[in-house]
Design an enzyme around this catalytic site. Structure first.
Site, mmCIF file in Angstrom:
data_model
loop_
_atom_site.group_PDB
_atom_site.id
_atom_site.type_symbol
_atom_site.label_atom_id
_atom_site.label_comp_id
_atom_site.label_asym_id
_atom_site.label_seq_id
_atom_site.Cartn_x
_atom_site.Cartn_y
_atom_site.Cartn_z
ATOM 1 C CE1 TYR A 111 42.004 53.888 0.043
ATOM 2 C CE2 TYR A 111 42.114 53.322 -2.176
ATOM 3 C CZ TYR A 111 41.477 53.416 -1.330
ATOM 4 O OH TYR A 111 40.150 53.088 -1.135
ATOM 5 C CE LYS B 231 29.156 67.354 12.787
ATOM 6 N NZ LYS B 231 29.959 67.234 14.241
ATOM 7 C CD GLU C 44 33.391 61.102 0.594
ATOM 8 O OE1 GLU C 44 33.635 61.105 -0.613
ATOM 9 O OE2 GLU C 44 33.633 60.306 1.591
#
Length: 293
Positions: free
Chosen positions: A147, A274, A17
């Protein structure tokens, strides 16, 4: 390709993501990271949508460029701040660009606002957005959010589980979970959704801890808890950034190995734009015989 086909054909789906850089940020820096991530052969890459739809245009541009670079994008799509007609225009734009997969979300309120307020003629819940997309006969592949520790705004765990059931019944095809640090929460969540008759894949979301100062913020934003097992590892070394990053990689490797070996259908990494940490995690997993295929 629809992402649900990947889950049908692969035992383990790998995804990353990304988020749009700030308005004054450099999108080219993001795509330098994308080139590094491509070497890891992700099955798809998701791109987030800023609070209140603040990065809508940039999200679209990044998604199109991901597709042009040979990656399969999953575009976060929220209903915050948009009427039904505006949502339809946005869906038409994505369809025209050849985008095939969306993650349907309610979305966060605009910056500075604490409560979600639906737009006039808009939607209050992600399930309503999913239902609208299906009722308008769009053929997007649709992911929805789950969740494991319960949505922070849900009045109860049971109500949160009913919410995910509504999203799947409306047309959601697979679940990507919010980040968590305790695998027991994920396995319990899967048991609970299966008990409701939900059979779609539940892909666990893993955040790579690389910096101590991020922990409090990420837990606050996501609603995830900072478990004692992780706290015992991190707190004694919190002043040493390199040690924290190394410990975070160790923890993620352990998390992912257990998840895959116990039947998770893949891993969705929140890579924070990253590449280094996820490269190390995947390399370590390969050494342990854990592969994405």
């Amino acid at each position: 390709m629809k992402i649900k086909q990947l889950f049908a054909s692969k035992k383990h789906v790998l995804s990353f993501e990304l988020f749009p850089p700030k308005r004054d940020g450099n999108i080219e820096v993001l795509f330098q990271t994308v080139e590094e991530l491509k070497k890891l052969s992700p099955d798809y890459v998701s791109i987030t949508y800023g609070a209140g739809g603040s990065t809508r245009d940039m999200t679209y541009d990044i998604a199109v460029r991901l597709k042009q670079s040979g990656l399969l994008p999953l575009v976060h799509f929220t209903c915050v701040g948009h009427s039904r007609s505006e949502i339809k225009q946005l869906l038409d734009k994505l369809k025209s660009a050849g985008i095939e997969n969306l993650l349907a979300l309610r979305g966060d309120p605009p910056k500075g606002e604490t409560a979600f307020t639906p737009a006039p003629d808009g939607f209050r819940y992600a399930s309503e957005l999913v239902q609208f997309i299906r009722s308008e006969k769009y053929d997007f592949g649709l992911a929805v959010a789950g969740y494991p520790e319960g949505h922070p705004e849900a009045p109860s765990r049971d109500e949160d589980l009913q919410n995910i059931k509504r999203k799947i019944q409306a047309g959601g095809e697979f679940i990507v979970t919010q980040l968590f640090f305790d695998n027991a929460d994920y396995f319990r969540y899967v048991e609970q959704v299966r008990a409701l008759g939900i059979t779609v894949p539940v892909q666990p979301g893993i955040w790579l801890l690389t910096d101590y100062v991020q922990i409090e913020k990420i837990c606050h934003l996501s609603g995830a808890k900072y478990p004692e097992a992780l706290k015992a590892i991190i707190e004694p070394i919190k002043a040493d950034k390199d040690k924290v990053a190394a410990a975070g990689i160790d923890y993620a490797v352990s998390q992912c190995e257990e998840l895959i070996r116990k039947g998770a259908p893949g891993i969705h990494f929140y890579v924070m734009n990253k590449s280094k940490s996820v490269q190390q995690v995947l390399g370590r997993l390969r050494e342990k015989g854990v592969v994405f295929s």
